[in-house]
Motif scaffolding. Structure first.
Motif, mmCIF file in Angstrom:
data_model
loop_
_atom_site.group_PDB
_atom_site.id
_atom_site.type_symbol
_atom_site.label_atom_id
_atom_site.label_comp_id
_atom_site.label_asym_id
_atom_site.label_seq_id
_atom_site.Cartn_x
_atom_site.Cartn_y
_atom_site.Cartn_z
ATOM 1 N N MET A 57 -31.217 1.047 25.183
ATOM 2 C CA MET A 57 -29.948 -0.664 25.397
ATOM 3 C C MET A 57 -29.492 -0.084 26.864
ATOM 4 O O MET A 57 -28.692 0.646 26.236
ATOM 5 N N ARG A 58 -29.519 -0.759 27.657
ATOM 6 C CA ARG A 58 -28.370 -0.411 28.702
ATOM 7 C C ARG A 58 -27.433 -1.712 28.737
ATOM 8 O O ARG A 58 -28.309 -2.756 29.507
ATOM 9 N N CYS A 59 -26.577 -1.680 29.322
ATOM 10 C CA CYS A 59 -25.213 -2.866 29.781
ATOM 11 C C CYS A 59 -25.444 -3.400 31.275
ATOM 12 O O CYS A 59 -25.084 -2.111 32.060
ATOM 13 N N PRO A 60 -26.059 -4.157 31.784
ATOM 14 C CA PRO A 60 -25.701 -3.859 32.886
ATOM 15 C C PRO A 60 -24.832 -4.403 33.813
ATOM 16 O O PRO A 60 -24.167 -4.160 34.762
ATOM 17 N N ARG A 61 -23.484 -4.886 33.097
ATOM 18 C CA ARG A 61 -21.836 -4.540 33.661
ATOM 19 C C ARG A 61 -21.583 -3.441 33.714
ATOM 20 O O ARG A 61 -21.236 -3.026 34.530
ATOM 21 N N CYS A 62 -21.300 -3.008 32.182
ATOM 22 C CA CYS A 62 -20.553 -1.667 32.171
ATOM 23 C C CYS A 62 -21.112 -0.570 32.510
ATOM 24 O O CYS A 62 -20.056 0.580 32.205
ATOM 25 N N GLY A 63 -22.378 -0.547 31.963
ATOM 26 C CA GLY A 63 -23.079 0.292 32.161
ATOM 27 C C GLY A 63 -23.138 1.258 30.190
ATOM 28 O O GLY A 63 -23.664 2.325 30.774
ATOM 29 N N TYR A 64 -22.892 0.759 29.935
ATOM 30 C CA TYR A 64 -23.282 0.890 28.337
ATOM 31 C C TYR A 64 -24.908 1.474 27.957
ATOM 32 O O TYR A 64 -25.200 0.527 27.870
ATOM 33 N N LYS A 65 -24.414 2.820 28.006
ATOM 34 C CA LYS A 65 -26.068 3.293 26.900
ATOM 35 C C LYS A 65 -25.994 3.455 25.600
ATOM 36 O O LYS A 65 -25.310 3.955 25.172
ATOM 37 N N PHE A 66 -27.084 3.058 24.987
ATOM 38 C CA PHE A 66 -27.074 2.887 23.291
ATOM 39 C C PHE A 66 -28.763 4.019 23.399
ATOM 40 O O PHE A 66 -29.937 3.359 24.150
ATOM 41 N N ARG A 67 -29.187 4.226 22.489
ATOM 42 C CA ARG A 67 -30.360 5.410 22.616
ATOM 43 C C ARG A 67 -30.541 5.555 21.064
ATOM 44 O O ARG A 67 -29.834 5.727 20.578
ATOM 45 N N ASP A 68 -31.492 5.086 20.216
ATOM 46 C CA ASP A 68 -31.782 5.722 18.538
ATOM 47 C C ASP A 68 -32.897 5.892 18.585
ATOM 48 O O ASP A 68 -33.929 4.852 18.675
ATOM 49 N N VAL A 69 -33.763 7.073 17.445
ATOM 50 C CA VAL A 69 -34.719 7.075 17.619
ATOM 51 C C VAL A 69 -34.950 7.276 16.294
ATOM 52 O O VAL A 69 -34.056 7.827 14.855
ATOM 53 N N SER A 70 -36.034 6.304 15.230
ATOM 54 C CA SER A 70 -35.683 6.570 13.844
ATOM 55 C C SER A 70 -37.525 6.660 13.431
ATOM 56 O O SER A 70 -38.942 6.455 14.160
ATOM 57 N N PHE A 71 -37.720 7.514 12.061
ATOM 58 C CA PHE A 71 -38.884 7.472 12.048
ATOM 59 C C PHE A 71 -39.854 6.604 10.990
ATOM 60 O O PHE A 71 -38.855 6.061 10.604
#
Ligand SMILES: [Zn+2]
Length: 190
Positions: free
Chosen positions: A45-59
């Motif tokens: 996920m990347r927020c278009p307004r503030c640039g917050y980024k989230f990334r997660d990986v699960s098995f």
């Protein structure tokens, strides 16, 4: 093996609120058959307004083979279990006589057990008045509504049957579910 096997495949996306600034941001879900045992689910996920980024990986537990996940709902906290439902996965709740199969255009989604029950409620509600037994239908809706209010008056099992085997329970604190391989999928007579 072909190269494409190692390319992440998009299996879902939804618009969610950025946890930092509240803007609409796109959450994307990918399945990646990495050169390690079994596929992994990647959320970005990347927020278009503030640039917050989230990334997660699960098995993913059963490695892409047809599977059934059974989630036991015995107390209110079980309703918050987070689930990734693959694009081709159907949902069953035997105790309530529910089965929902996905439409051909369905994308995978991240939801909770009560989110699944809300979906069931929204599907069934408009149908009640045209059924032979509208009162029975409304009684069914009231049973579902009690779960949506966080009341677990009766234990139920929410089953996810996935021919692609990519559905998964996402970081449940509690081991309130089992994942079983399915040899002969879906339409067994009972
Ligand atoms: Zn933001």
């Amino acid at each position: 093996m072909e190269d494409t096997v190692y390319k992440p495949r998009k299996v879902g996306e939804e618009v969610v609120k950025c946890p930092v600034c509240g803007a609409d941001a796109r959450l994307e879900l990918y399945i990646h058959n990495a050169p390690i045992p079994g596929p992994v689910l990647i959320m970005t996920m990347r927020c278009p307004r503030c640039g917050y980024k989230f990334r997660d990986v699960s098995f993913i537990e059963e490695g892409g083979r047809p599977l059934r996940i059974r989630i036991r709902v015995e107390e209110p906290d079980d309703l918050n279990t987070i689930v990734f439902r693959g694009p081709r996965a159907s949902i069953r709740v035997p105790e309530l006589g529910i089965e929902i199969t996905p439409g051909p255009a369905h994308q995978g989604d991240i939801t909770t057990v009560d989110g699944i029950l809300a979906l069931v409620h929204d599907h069934v509600e408009p149908l009640c008045s045209s059924l032979e037994d509208p009162e029975g239908c409304r009684g069914f809706l009231r049973r579902v509504e009690s779960f949506l209010k966080g009341v677990v008056a009766e234990p139920i099992t929410v089953e996810i049957v996935d021919p692609e085997g990519i559905s998964t329970v996402y970081r449940s604190k509690k081991r309130n579910y089992v994942v079983e391989p399915l040899e002969e999928p879906f339409t067994q007579p009972r």
